[in-house]
Design an enzyme around this catalytic site. Structure first.
Site, short mmCIF file in Angstrom:
data_model
loop_
_atom_site.label_atom_id
_atom_site.label_comp_id
_atom_site.label_asym_id
_atom_site.label_seq_id
_atom_site.Cartn_x
_atom_site.Cartn_y
_atom_site.Cartn_z
N ARG A 1 0.83 -1.22 0.00
CA ARG A 1 0.00 0.00 0.00
C ARG A 1 0.86 1.26 0.00
O ARG A 1 0.69 2.14 -0.84
CB ARG A 1 -0.91 0.00 1.24
CG ARG A 1 -2.12 -0.89 1.10
CD ARG A 1 -2.89 -0.89 2.39
NE ARG A 1 -2.13 -1.57 3.42
CZ ARG A 1 -2.44 -2.74 3.95
NH1 ARG A 1 -3.53 -3.35 3.55
NH2 ARG A 1 -1.70 -3.31 4.87
N ASP B 1 10.06 -6.84 -4.31
CA ASP B 1 8.97 -7.41 -3.50
C ASP B 1 8.66 -8.78 -4.10
O ASP B 1 7.99 -8.89 -5.13
CB ASP B 1 7.73 -6.49 -3.56
CG ASP B 1 6.65 -6.92 -2.57
OD1 ASP B 1 6.56 -8.13 -2.29
OD2 ASP B 1 5.90 -6.06 -2.09
N ARG C 1 9.20 0.07 9.91
CA ARG C 1 9.35 -0.46 11.26
C ARG C 1 10.82 -0.44 11.65
O ARG C 1 11.71 -0.73 10.83
CB ARG C 1 8.83 -1.90 11.35
CG ARG C 1 7.32 -1.99 11.58
CD ARG C 1 6.92 -1.40 12.92
NE ARG C 1 5.48 -1.35 13.17
CZ ARG C 1 4.68 -0.32 12.88
NH1 ARG C 1 5.16 0.76 12.28
NH2 ARG C 1 3.40 -0.35 13.20
N ASP D 1 12.05 7.25 10.94
CA ASP D 1 10.86 7.58 11.75
C ASP D 1 10.60 6.52 12.82
O ASP D 1 9.85 6.78 13.77
CB ASP D 1 9.63 7.65 10.82
CG ASP D 1 8.35 8.02 11.55
OD1 ASP D 1 8.39 9.00 12.33
OD2 ASP D 1 7.32 7.35 11.37
N GLU E 1 11.09 1.42 21.01
CA GLU E 1 10.34 2.68 21.18
C GLU E 1 9.51 2.59 22.44
O GLU E 1 9.05 1.48 22.76
CB GLU E 1 9.41 2.91 19.99
CG GLU E 1 10.13 3.18 18.68
CD GLU E 1 9.16 3.35 17.51
OE1 GLU E 1 7.94 3.52 17.73
OE2 GLU E 1 9.61 3.31 16.37
N HIS F 1 8.28 8.39 15.33
CA HIS F 1 7.20 7.55 14.81
C HIS F 1 5.96 8.40 14.49
O HIS F 1 4.88 8.23 15.07
CB HIS F 1 6.84 6.45 15.84
CG HIS F 1 6.14 5.28 15.20
ND1 HIS F 1 6.30 3.99 15.63
CD2 HIS F 1 5.29 5.19 14.15
CE1 HIS F 1 5.58 3.17 14.90
NE2 HIS F 1 4.96 3.88 13.99
N GLY G 1 4.74 8.81 11.27
CA GLY G 1 4.20 8.50 9.94
C GLY G 1 2.69 8.65 9.84
O GLY G 1 2.16 9.14 8.85
P1 NAI Z 1 1.50 -3.73 2.98
O1 NAI Z 1 1.22 -5.01 3.66
O2 NAI Z 1 0.44 -3.11 2.15
O3 NAI Z 1 2.81 -3.89 2.09
C1 NAI Z 1 3.94 -4.54 2.51
C2 NAI Z 1 4.65 -5.11 1.30
O4 NAI Z 1 5.87 -5.67 1.73
C3 NAI Z 1 3.87 -6.21 0.62
O5 NAI Z 1 3.68 -5.93 -0.74
C4 NAI Z 1 4.74 -7.44 0.82
O6 NAI Z 1 4.67 -8.34 -0.27
C5 NAI Z 1 6.10 -6.82 0.96
N1 NAI Z 1 7.06 -7.70 1.62
C6 NAI Z 1 6.88 -8.55 2.66
N2 NAI Z 1 8.02 -9.20 2.96
C7 NAI Z 1 8.95 -8.75 2.08
C8 NAI Z 1 10.31 -9.05 1.89
N3 NAI Z 1 10.94 -9.95 2.65
N4 NAI Z 1 10.97 -8.42 0.91
C9 NAI Z 1 10.35 -7.50 0.15
N5 NAI Z 1 9.04 -7.18 0.26
C10 NAI Z 1 8.35 -7.79 1.24
O7 NAI Z 1 1.97 -2.74 4.14
P2 NAI Z 1 1.83 -1.16 4.16
O8 NAI Z 1 0.48 -0.78 4.62
O9 NAI Z 1 2.35 -0.61 2.89
O10 NAI Z 1 2.85 -0.80 5.36
C11 NAI Z 1 4.24 -0.91 5.17
C12 NAI Z 1 4.96 -0.69 6.49
O11 NAI Z 1 4.71 0.63 6.96
C13 NAI Z 1 4.52 -1.61 7.62
O12 NAI Z 1 5.65 -2.00 8.35
C14 NAI Z 1 3.66 -0.72 8.49
O13 NAI Z 1 3.60 -1.16 9.81
C15 NAI Z 1 4.40 0.58 8.36
N6 NAI Z 1 3.67 1.79 8.70
C16 NAI Z 1 4.36 2.75 9.41
C17 NAI Z 1 3.75 3.91 9.72
C18 NAI Z 1 4.48 4.93 10.53
O14 NAI Z 1 3.86 5.62 11.32
N7 NAI Z 1 5.76 5.07 10.36
C19 NAI Z 1 2.36 4.21 9.32
C20 NAI Z 1 1.73 3.14 8.58
C21 NAI Z 1 2.40 1.97 8.28
C1 3PG Z 2 1.04 2.05 11.91
O1 3PG Z 2 1.53 0.94 11.85
O2 3PG Z 2 -0.14 2.31 11.72
C2 3PG Z 2 1.98 3.18 12.19
O3 3PG Z 2 3.23 2.71 12.54
C3 3PG Z 2 1.46 4.16 13.15
O4 3PG Z 2 1.55 3.72 14.47
P1 3PG Z 2 0.87 4.61 15.58
O5 3PG Z 2 -0.59 4.35 15.54
O6 3PG Z 2 1.48 4.19 16.87
O7 3PG Z 2 1.18 6.03 15.22
#
Ligand code: NAI
Ligand code: 3PG
Length: 529
Positions: free
Chosen positions: A151, A171, A233, A257, A262, A280, A282
């Site tokens: 995503r 991926d 992460r 981030d 944490e 953190h 994002g």
């Molecule tokens: P998603 O599940 O939509 O996409 C993850 C992608 O990673 C998938 O296409 C999957 O096939 C791929 N993947 C899995 N293992 C892999 C590997 N070994 N090598 C290469 N690709 C691999 O996840 P989304 O929603 O895009 O989230 C991505 C990351 O962002 C997650 O870790 C999520 O927790 C994090 N996140 C962090 C936020 C923040 O506040 N910093 C906010 C929202 C999400």
């Molecule tokens: C998530 O996975 O949705 C993000 O890392 C955001 O985490 P938070 O809700 O603690 O801001």
């Protein structure tokens, strides 16, 4: 009736709290010390968290009333899903609600680090107007390597192409079509990506495979001057390896981030001027948090009402349209499951579910879970629900099989059939849903029938001869039991038959004993569904 209770243990948008308050008794207690949380968690039916509170075996084993954990956000690495499943607790998240914010933060971090914005800002605010020290680099014409084209990764790809960047991605779990759709050149290996990228940004979940996936080996083959971003992460880019690569000048800048541990207040990476960090953030935008809060509140309420939870991570995923179609079948399957132990006592060794007709291309796993819940819930002390029904069956040594067939069975457009194997033999229980949405029993003990599965039912085997049904019905009348519907199915004239009756109220043991004395009645059982 007393409202169910939800504990909101982390910062969730007011809009979400208001939705929860419409239906539940809400306690908002952020930043509770762990011991305090463990002490009070047994008072709650639902818990809402973000990424900080650890929902693990320690907490779940104390949470005796807990039915659902709502993760107001995306990543679920702070929740032990296997433990939640064992405890029959639904876990739901909001995977789509904060992706735009996370994507925009990724790009914000990248630009900040390429243009030294945070450091220049601090320097100027301290009264020093320096320019040459903060000469940056453009993104235009450079290659960005995206690890994880899900995503967020795909949104980053689309936006960075608009910046004139060449996009490459690694991926291994997605189709070639997805790479094409987002204009990303597919890399066969992670190291191919690392060797070509001017910028590396990671967007995978944290798994055993991804934790530390950008480490010393990768920094050895990376281009000198590579820039890295981690807004996914903590630890996906190994922190110690990154520190070394920064010190050696391999990495020109890093934007981080998320951290392995944490919350944190100090870190060796903070010492580098060319490292931009955020705590953190994002998902921390007004828009994302409103979406996340409202979405998780709705799912928590659904879960507590026993309705389907769209983003439950430990249940089969049902898309909205499918959910509408499957709902009456979920209801049917549960009722069919409830029949068995009210009719028979032989321990179940195996359950074979067959779904025919219109159901064949649907997410039938949900129906199997509903059947197992109906089968086991009434006879077990432990909590059995859609989440853990399969696991509970497995733990009791019940083998479960599932099959689908497109052709119609028994002349019905759709049939749910359970073959229950026991040491004493097999029993087939089958049902359908009528066009008006009613659950109907269509086969039992080898007899065909067609009766609505209502709350109170009598299942009666009798000899097929005149007078038996009349005498039986007379006693029901004497016992003040009203028959709402009745069906008789027989094998052959003069042999045995099965009466299935839907009645308006409970039938007492005394009335059942009397019914069993009628000549020609072989068995009479009352079931409550
Ligand atoms: P998603 O599940 O939509 O996409 C993850 C992608 O990673 C998938 O296409 C999957 O096939 C791929 N993947 C899995 N293992 C892999 C590997 N070994 N090598 C290469 N690709 C691999 O996840 P989304 O929603 O895009 O989230 C991505 C990351 O962002 C997650 O870790 C999520 O927790 C994090 N996140 C962090 C936020 C923040 O506040 N910093 C906010 C929202 C999400
Ligand atoms: C998530 O996975 O949705 C993000 O890392 C955001 O985490 P938070 O809700 O603690 O801001």
């Amino acid at each position: 009736m007393e409202k169910m209770k939800v504990l909101v243990a982390e910062d969730v948008a007011e809009a979400g709290i208001r939705v929860l308050q419409q239906e539940l008794d809400v306690d908002v207690k952020m930043g509770l010390p762990r011991e305090e949380l463990l002490k009070i968690i047994d008072q709650y039916d639902a818990l809402v968290v973000r990424s900080v509170v650890k929902v693990n075996e320690e907490l779940l084993s104390k949470a005796t009333r807990l039915k659902v954990v709502g993760r107001a956000g995306n990543g679920i690495d702070n929740i032990d899903i296997a433990a939640a499943t064992r405890h029959g607790v639904i876990v739901a998240n909001t995977p789509d609600s904060n992706t735009i914010s996370a994507c925009e933060h990724t790009i914000g971090l990248l630009i900040s680090s390429c243009r030294n914005i945070p450091l220049a800002n601090n320097t100027l605010k301290s009264g020093v107007f320096q320019r040459s020290r903060f000469n940056g680099t453009e993104l235009y014409g450079k290659t960005i390597g995206i690890v994880g084209l899900g995503r967020i990764g795909s949104m980053v790809a689309v936006r960075m192409r608009a910046f004139g960047m060449k996009v490459i991605a690694y991926d291994p779990y997605i189709s070639d079509e997805r790479f094409k759709r987002f204009g990303a050149e597919k890399m066969e290996t992670l190291n191919d990506l690392v060797a070509r990228a001017d910028v590396i940004t990671v967007h995978t979940p944290k798994t055993e495979e991804t934790f530390g996936m950008i480490g010393e080996e990768q920094f050895k083959i990376a281009k000198k001057g590579v820039r890295v971003v981690n807004c996914a992460r903590g630890g996906i880019i190994n922190e110690a390896a990154l520190e070394k690569a920064l010190a050696e000048g391999i990495v020109a800048s890093a934007a981080i981030d998320v951290f392995t541990k944490e919350p944190l207040h100090e870190h060796p990476l903070f010492a580098f001027d060319n490292v931009v960090v955020t705590p953190h953030l994002g998902a921390s935008t007004v828009e994302a948090q409103n979406r996340v809060g409202i979405n998780i509140a709705e799912q928590v309420i659904n879960a507590l009402k026993g309705e389907v939870v769209p983003n439950a991570v430990n249940l089969p995923t049902l898309i909205d349209d499918e959910l509408v179609i499957l709902k009456p079948y979920i209801h049917l399957a549960e009722k069919l499951g409830k029949l068995y132990f009210q009719l028979e006592k032989a321990p179940v060794e195996q359950v074979e579910m067959t779904y025919s007709g219109e159901l064949a291309d649907k997410e039938v796993r949900m129906l199997t879970l509903a059947f197992l819940k109906g089968l086991l819930e009434p006879v077990l002390q432990e909590r059995v629900n859609y989440v853990n029904a399969h696991l509970v069956a497995e733990n009791r040594g019940i083998k479960v099989f599932e099959d689908t067939e497109e052709r119609m069975a028994k002349g019905y457009a759709n049939v749910v059939m359970a073959k229950i194997k026991t040491a004493k033999g097999n029993l087939i229980i089958a049902g359908t849903v009528s066009p008006n949405g009613e659950p109907r029993l269509i086969e039992l003990y080898g007899y065909e029938t067609d009766v609505c599965l209502t709350e109170y039912m009598l299942i009666v085997e009798n000899i097929d001869r005149p007078g038996v049904i009349g005498s039986f019905a007379t006693i029901l009348g004497e016992e003040n039991v009203n028959i709402a519907a009745m069906q008789v199915g027989r094998r052959a004239k003069g042999q045995t038959a099965l009466m299935t009756l839907s009645v308006d109220n409970e039938v007492s043991e005394k009335a059942l004993s009397k019914l069993r004395t009628v000549t020609g009645i072989l068995s009479a059982k009352f079931v409550r569904l």
